[in-house]
Design a protein around this motif. Sequence first.
Motif, mmCIF file in Angstrom:
data_model
loop_
_atom_site.group_PDB
_atom_site.id
_atom_site.type_symbol
_atom_site.label_atom_id
_atom_site.label_comp_id
_atom_site.label_asym_id
_atom_site.label_seq_id
_atom_site.Cartn_x
_atom_site.Cartn_y
_atom_site.Cartn_z
ATOM 1 N N ALA A 278 -5.404 -1.935 -7.963
ATOM 2 C CA ALA A 278 -4.838 -3.271 -8.096
ATOM 3 C C ALA A 278 -4.208 -3.686 -6.772
ATOM 4 C CB ALA A 278 -3.805 -3.300 -9.220
ATOM 5 N N VAL A 279 -4.083 -4.968 -6.559
ATOM 6 C CA VAL A 279 -3.483 -5.519 -5.347
ATOM 7 C C VAL A 279 -2.148 -6.133 -5.728
ATOM 8 C CG1 VAL A 279 -3.754 -7.123 -3.436
ATOM 9 C CG2 VAL A 279 -5.757 -5.935 -4.359
ATOM 10 N N GLU A 280 -1.103 -5.619 -5.117
ATOM 11 C CA GLU A 280 0.240 -6.091 -5.425
ATOM 12 C C GLU A 280 0.877 -6.636 -4.151
ATOM 13 O OE1 GLU A 280 1.512 -6.213 -8.354
ATOM 14 O OE2 GLU A 280 0.074 -4.995 -9.497
ATOM 15 N N SER A 281 1.980 -7.322 -4.322
ATOM 16 C CA SER A 281 2.771 -7.828 -3.210
ATOM 17 C C SER A 281 4.222 -7.445 -3.441
ATOM 18 C CB SER A 281 2.621 -9.341 -3.068
ATOM 19 O OG SER A 281 3.054 -9.993 -4.259
ATOM 20 N N LEU A 282 4.991 -7.439 -2.354
ATOM 21 C CA LEU A 282 6.374 -6.979 -2.462
ATOM 22 C C LEU A 282 7.163 -7.543 -1.286
ATOM 23 C CD1 LEU A 282 8.502 -5.045 -3.783
ATOM 24 C CD2 LEU A 282 7.701 -3.301 -2.182
ATOM 25 N N ILE A 283 8.428 -7.833 -1.541
ATOM 26 C CA ILE A 283 9.374 -8.191 -0.481
ATOM 27 C C ILE A 283 10.402 -7.069 -0.422
ATOM 28 C CG2 ILE A 283 11.116 -9.823 0.293
ATOM 29 C CD1 ILE A 283 9.558 -12.043 -0.988
ATOM 30 N N VAL A 284 10.364 -6.308 0.670
ATOM 31 C CA VAL A 284 11.288 -5.193 0.855
ATOM 32 C C VAL A 284 12.563 -5.742 1.475
ATOM 33 C CG1 VAL A 284 11.606 -2.911 1.849
ATOM 34 C CG2 VAL A 284 9.316 -3.686 1.208
ATOM 35 N N GLY A 285 13.660 -5.454 0.845
ATOM 36 C CA GLY A 285 14.937 -5.949 1.333
ATOM 37 C C GLY A 285 15.333 -5.323 2.654
ATOM 38 N N PRO A 286 16.366 -5.865 3.293
ATOM 39 C CA PRO A 286 16.776 -5.356 4.608
ATOM 40 C C PRO A 286 17.400 -3.971 4.516
ATOM 41 C CG PRO A 286 18.261 -7.079 3.848
ATOM 42 C CD PRO A 286 17.153 -7.030 2.868
ATOM 43 N N TYR A 287 16.982 -3.107 5.429
ATOM 44 C CA TYR A 287 17.540 -1.766 5.652
ATOM 45 C C TYR A 287 17.650 -0.976 4.346
ATOM 46 C CZ TYR A 287 19.863 1.700 8.525
ATOM 47 O OH TYR A 287 20.157 2.838 9.220
ATOM 48 N N ARG A 288 16.531 -0.660 3.796
ATOM 49 C CA ARG A 288 16.525 0.076 2.530
ATOM 50 C C ARG A 288 15.144 0.655 2.273
ATOM 51 N NH1 ARG A 288 17.861 -4.594 -1.522
ATOM 52 N NH2 ARG A 288 19.185 -5.135 0.247
ATOM 53 N N THR A 289 15.070 1.480 1.256
ATOM 54 C CA THR A 289 13.788 1.912 0.703
ATOM 55 C C THR A 289 13.631 1.267 -0.661
ATOM 56 O OG1 THR A 289 14.790 3.886 -0.276
ATOM 57 C CG2 THR A 289 13.809 4.118 1.919
ATOM 58 N N GLN A 290 12.412 0.912 -0.982
ATOM 59 C CA GLN A 290 12.145 0.171 -2.211
ATOM 60 C C GLN A 290 10.886 0.732 -2.853
ATOM 61 O OE1 GLN A 290 13.155 -3.865 -1.725
ATOM 62 N NE2 GLN A 290 12.018 -4.595 -3.493
ATOM 63 N N VAL A 291 10.885 0.738 -4.177
ATOM 64 C CA VAL A 291 9.798 1.341 -4.954
ATOM 65 C C VAL A 291 8.972 0.237 -5.587
ATOM 66 C CG1 VAL A 291 9.220 2.859 -6.879
ATOM 67 C CG2 VAL A 291 11.122 3.438 -5.379
ATOM 68 N N LEU A 292 7.657 0.426 -5.543
ATOM 69 C CA LEU A 292 6.719 -0.507 -6.165
ATOM 70 C C LEU A 292 5.765 0.286 -7.036
ATOM 71 C CD1 LEU A 292 5.247 -3.309 -6.398
ATOM 72 C CD2 LEU A 292 3.871 -2.559 -4.455
ATOM 73 N N ARG A 293 5.503 -0.234 -8.223
ATOM 74 C CA ARG A 293 4.532 0.382 -9.103
ATOM 75 C C ARG A 293 3.220 -0.371 -8.994
ATOM 76 N NH1 ARG A 293 9.382 1.246 -11.627
ATOM 77 N NH2 ARG A 293 9.671 3.328 -12.538
ATOM 78 N N ILE A 294 2.169 0.380 -8.785
ATOM 79 C CA ILE A 294 0.844 -0.210 -8.630
ATOM 80 C C ILE A 294 -0.129 0.596 -9.474
ATOM 81 C CG2 ILE A 294 0.320 1.175 -6.587
ATOM 82 C CD1 ILE A 294 -1.265 -1.199 -5.520
ATOM 83 N N SER A 295 -1.056 -0.078 -10.117
ATOM 84 C CA SER A 295 -1.996 0.575 -11.017
ATOM 85 C C SER A 295 -3.356 0.673 -10.357
ATOM 86 C CB SER A 295 -2.106 -0.187 -12.341
ATOM 87 O OG SER A 295 -2.574 -1.507 -12.104
ATOM 88 N N GLY A 296 -4.149 1.555 -10.899
ATOM 89 C CA GLY A 296 -5.515 1.750 -10.412
ATOM 90 C C GLY A 296 -6.342 2.434 -11.476
ATOM 91 N N VAL A 297 -7.649 2.248 -11.390
ATOM 92 C CA VAL A 297 -8.564 2.797 -12.393
ATOM 93 C C VAL A 297 -9.635 3.600 -11.669
ATOM 94 C CG1 VAL A 297 -10.175 2.287 -14.260
ATOM 95 C CG2 VAL A 297 -8.163 0.840 -13.922
ATOM 96 N N PRO A 298 -9.688 4.916 -11.889
ATOM 97 C CA PRO A 298 -10.821 5.687 -11.353
ATOM 98 C C PRO A 298 -12.073 5.409 -12.162
ATOM 99 C CG PRO A 298 -9.351 7.122 -12.589
ATOM 100 C CD PRO A 298 -8.703 5.770 -12.563
ATOM 101 N N LYS A 299 -13.189 5.262 -11.481
ATOM 102 C CA LYS A 299 -14.432 4.886 -12.139
ATOM 103 C C LYS A 299 -15.317 6.076 -12.464
ATOM 104 C CE LYS A 299 -13.644 0.490 -12.055
ATOM 105 N NZ LYS A 299 -13.420 -0.263 -13.301
#
Length: 1455
Positions: free
Chosen positions: A864-885
């Motif tokens: 899947a294609v996701e987008s994210l805005i990472v805040g200043p001076y930090r680490t941030q977590v994003l969940r992204i899905s995918g399907v093996p074929k």
Amino acid sequence: MTPDPFLPVAPARVKTLVLPIGRIKRDRFDTFVKSLNTENVVQLRDVTADGRPNRNMFTPLAFPDGAMFYDLMTHVPPPSHLALVPFDLYREPLALLAIADGSEINNIVLSKRQSGGRTVAETNIRSLDQELEDLRDRYPRILVHQVLLFDYVPSEENPIPIPEGIVTIPPPEQHKRTTMKTVMCDISSLILAEMTTLAKSYEGMTFIDSPGHASTAEQMYGGQGHLGDPARRNSQFALPTNRSVSASGLVDRGHQARMSMPPVPFKGGTFGNRAVSGQPATPPNGRSGLSKPPTNFDDITGGESASPEKALPPRPDFMDVFRTQSQDRVSVQGFGSGGSTDKKLHRGKSRFQIVLGSLYLQAGRWIDALRELTEGATGAKSTNDHIWHGKALELSLVALLLLGWAGIEFDIHPVLLPSSDKGTALANQIVEAEQKDPEQPRWLRRLQVYIPELLDRIISLYSRITAENLQPLPMSETIIRFCRMLTALHVADGKLDERSLEMMVLGTPPPKQLTTSPRFTITPTRPYILATLMKAYPGSASELLTTADRIVLLSGIASVLGVLGFQRKKAMVVKDLVSVLIGGLVEARTRGAADVGIHPAAGLVGLNGLGGNGHAGALDLTENDIEQGIGAFLGLLLRTYGVVTDDPSPPASLEDAASRDDSDEAAVARILKQSDLRNFGIQDVKLNILRMCISFSEALPDFAGVLKYSSDLLRTAGSGTAPGLRREDAYPAIHREDQIRFATNISKTSNLAKRLGMGHLAAEYWDEFLLRGVKLEPLPTTRTPVSHARSELPNAVATTRTSQDVNPFIYNPFLKQPDAAAVEKVLVAGEAATFRLTFQNTFEMDLELESIRLDTEGPEFESAVESLIVGPYRTQVLRISGVPKAAGTLRIRGAIIKVRGCRERRFPIFIDQWAPEKEPKVKGIGLVALDVAPAKRTPPTQRPKPESLELNVIAEQPVVVVKSSTLPQSSVMILEGERQKFSVTLQNLSTTTPVDFLLFSFQDSTQEPLQAAMASRDATPAELYEYELILAKKQALRIRKEGNQKRYIPPGGTATFDFEILGKSGLTHGLIQVDYAYLGVPPDELEGERFFTRQVSLALTVTVNASIEIVRMDVFPLHGSIPEPLWLRAGSNRESTSQLTADTHCLLMLDLRNAWPSNMVVQLESEDGARLEEHILPGNVNRVIFPIKRVYLEDPYAFIPVLNPSRQRQFIVSSKLTPEMERANREAFWYREKVLDSLKGTWRTGPGAGTIAAGRSGSIELRSMRLTSRMIEAVKVDEIGIEISVLDASASPSPQDEQEQKHKSHAIAKVESFLQLRVAVTNRTNQPIYPLVRLMPSLCHRPLNVALDFTRKFAWNGTLQKALPLLAGGHSAEVIMGVTVLCRGEFEISASVEETMVWRPSEEEEEERRKRRSEMEKMQDAAMGMEIGGSKRERRVWCSRRPARVVVVRNDEDE
């Protein structure tokens, strides 16, 4: 030879203007120019001499060893350069080559002006000829005009006549080795022929002025001098007459000043716009080209006239020399040879000789050039003509270098030799040079020593303050050329040899790159060269230098510094160069914007793309110019200052940036290189340089430069680390406002480039540690695939498995908790999985990630294609899905991320903390330290480690859920000992994959206490057996087999399975776990070593209530006879009543309590058919007595069996039990097991039980009974049976009566009657014994001391003890003795049997017995002292259970 303007032999090169003509593509034009450059050195021996007698002044036959050097240029020299002619004669082009593409000849008509050809090709060739005539009109000062028609294939059927002036060149596949060489030789022949005309024109001039000096005649005639305006043409071709020349002849074909296609005309007459009357030309506006710097782009291009018709008169023809003397008369001032007129005449003669020598130098006739130049130098020296004296010396030195390069011996003219005061020192240097290299030619050695002094003398002459001063441009260029000459000597270790001459003449690069290491012993030294070079540094902006000239000079100085190894000084010069560029670009942009009617501050909008003819002049750069020149130039500047760039080796073009290597190795290499760059130099200086580069790129405008240098600035300001949990300081070196400004600049520039159709331009993201982790989110427990080994499958196929599917004592791998690490690495094809991506942002600004997708390796994977805005001076977590074929090994290598304004690229995964290590000791300084590979350093540099997530993708699997159950709310109430049935329906949610493997496992609350008790080290073998029996035989949950039910669920279908639950004490909850999968083959045919299952479970809540409890129990032996009604009441039938004797049966007493609040009917059954029913009211305790058979055991001390196979190999001897206690425990265990095997107790609810308990039934838990030693004595049957009977010896009974009397232990006899005492000994074991029978008569009902005093009352015949022969197993023996009672009374006769000796089996029998016994049994029996055939076995004694009683009477009355 490189087109280097600062080459030491540049005055000897022939400038040739190369322009496109006709229809030709840019890449084709570049290819043709490159093919010409391969033959830019033409040997005179290969040039054909012109046969005309008036054209042989520069004939190649006079000096065949010479050579002509061509400088092919695709642009017209600027006016500031052309103003120096004839002082610098090499600056003016002598030939014009128009390049045409022969492959375009047959396509379309090139020009509509020309018609009449038979074919398109012939029409186009005529059009080329017409355009050649137009070029001759536009550039009349050029000597030779030629059209080179490349890749032309003539037609064999209709050959086309080729006009004069057009040279056809076949395609490359038809080239010969000498094709291009022949073309250049022919052009050289024409140039040499026309140089005669040029030389004669200069010879006819009255006086040749120095550059920048305006004569009186020029001022009087308004810049035209004393020459007229004849339509001069060179003598190659006749002047065409009656030909209409269209004013738009070349305007229609576009630009020719640039290499971009199609060509267009120049604005103004270029270098043909000035008169050559001995004075430099003046622009039409009366302003000298050097009096004021250009103020707009038109001034830079060389003129203000808009059309060729306004060009100034061309150079005079050869015939103009024969003018009337009155036209050349000048006023005479002074008298005699020392007058001003005589001095001017001598100066004019010497200057002409110098110009003629320059022509000979360009013509390759170096000997003639040296002669003319030395004579001219002598004349200039005598007349104090310092500038021309220096020029003569400079050209003479060039001629000497060319002679040395050609290997021709020469003598140095005295005019070139130093003064006498320096002769001694130079003589010593010649001797030292000879000692260092005796094989060096003498003339080269002398020239090598004289060069530094000669160059100083020339510079001194140029620097004299006289009426005629050398302008800054030629002065600085000359000094730079001299420094190039000295640098070549220095690089060649101070020797004038083949290496140094190749660098001076051909411009070959130096063989090695110099460093900052000192080289004091090499002459000339680098400090001397540096001091000389700095004299060429352009001063303030007030000097008469155009921006373009100032840029060229700074570039030349920087190149010399780079060769010398002064990288830091070079960077300072380049910094000034960038400042000059920025100023010129801003001014040009401002004027260009005003010309096209837009605001100068319109942003990064390219003026070239607005349509029409741009007015950028010399700074009118196209995109390719920026790519090929500016990028490398600024890259060198940034590298020198140690700026942290995105890639140490930038791509050749902007298009190559998309194919940049983003592998893990490349990313690590970039990180290490950037780490070294961060430790190099001063950070504030780097940031200032980058700000300057950004301003420079904005002024061009250069979108790619703005993006690149903005990202480089953020990269340089960043820490370049991967912070850990300690939150190391990773704050950038610039303020938050600057961070936001440069990031916004990148975003805006990228958006503008996209709107203008340059979407491929993008910045490079500035932090390699953007992606700090990728982790697979755990799947739901119902969808988690669990790995199993093939050996974990049960041996039986699915249709014949037991209810538990596996042995309860064998470890059940299907009940274990799956390994979290293994579960997190398994995916199912076709099912979505979720990943956690961790991003870091070490800047105080928001970071917008426009697109994020996973980068995988292995089977096909759809992310899947996701987008994210990472805040200043930090680490941030994003969940992204995918399907093996598809199934296979999937490797997550990173993520492909598109940061706003940056290039979409792959980012590796860096999980661990990383920061560059500071070197405790600096072992390298300067730029050389950056070239040391990290692996070769001591200690080696710690490398960041890219991580990857390796996952195992299995084939598509079904998804099963519990659809329904017959138990309401999955809960059940059950009585202890009761079994209930229920069913569960499973549904397959998958529509494509069936379920062909189902395995049921069960868990309940009673298993854990049993497992804990079994694990206790204090448990006895009997207790362990009891735990194992309950675990194996009394499972709380099990599946019921209903015929041949197949365990299979079709796609989208359901399947129902029946289960059974048993009420047990302590059962509160249970779990039915179903492991299912799609294998595709039967389990026994599975090929892989591992397979995966999914689990679905059903949790049950169980309430177990008490039913029938055994409160107390006891066992009694039988004494005497029991009436038959009592036996019938106890549950025996009439047929078996007669068999119930004291020898065969005993009585079992049970106190049964009804703990259920309803009537219960209890039923007891034995194996001999006896059955007892008892009704028990709620809460009551009823006592029942039930006859059971006595038990005989062959080996009551046998090893207690083990049901758990894992304990069969364990041998544990408890130190708390003595052998006697162990024997007692074993005996109690085996007799209890025998009793329990013969009994069965059940219960059922009786009448009035109500609806809840109606129809309930179950079994009584009889295993709660425990036997004491007294009960065991009542139950067991001895190994040796002893039966004592007394018979009347005088009677003769029948055999039937005798058989009945044998079993009677009670007899009545008369006093002194003869009786027969019989003792029957039966060996019930399977081993023989050696019996000894002992008889013991006694009086009844008397104390022991009186009872045994029977010698006068009882007589017997024989002895009271008798040894019997060996009695085999299963056989009987009888002892008969006559006895007589001497008095009345009751007598008891008891007997005992004792082994006289222990029977030993034979070796064969012992071996067979040992084979039947396990090793563990042998060890435990030996430890407990219970060996049967061993030495520890002792003799045994058996006593009769019931003595024979004899009642003696005197007569019948007493009886």
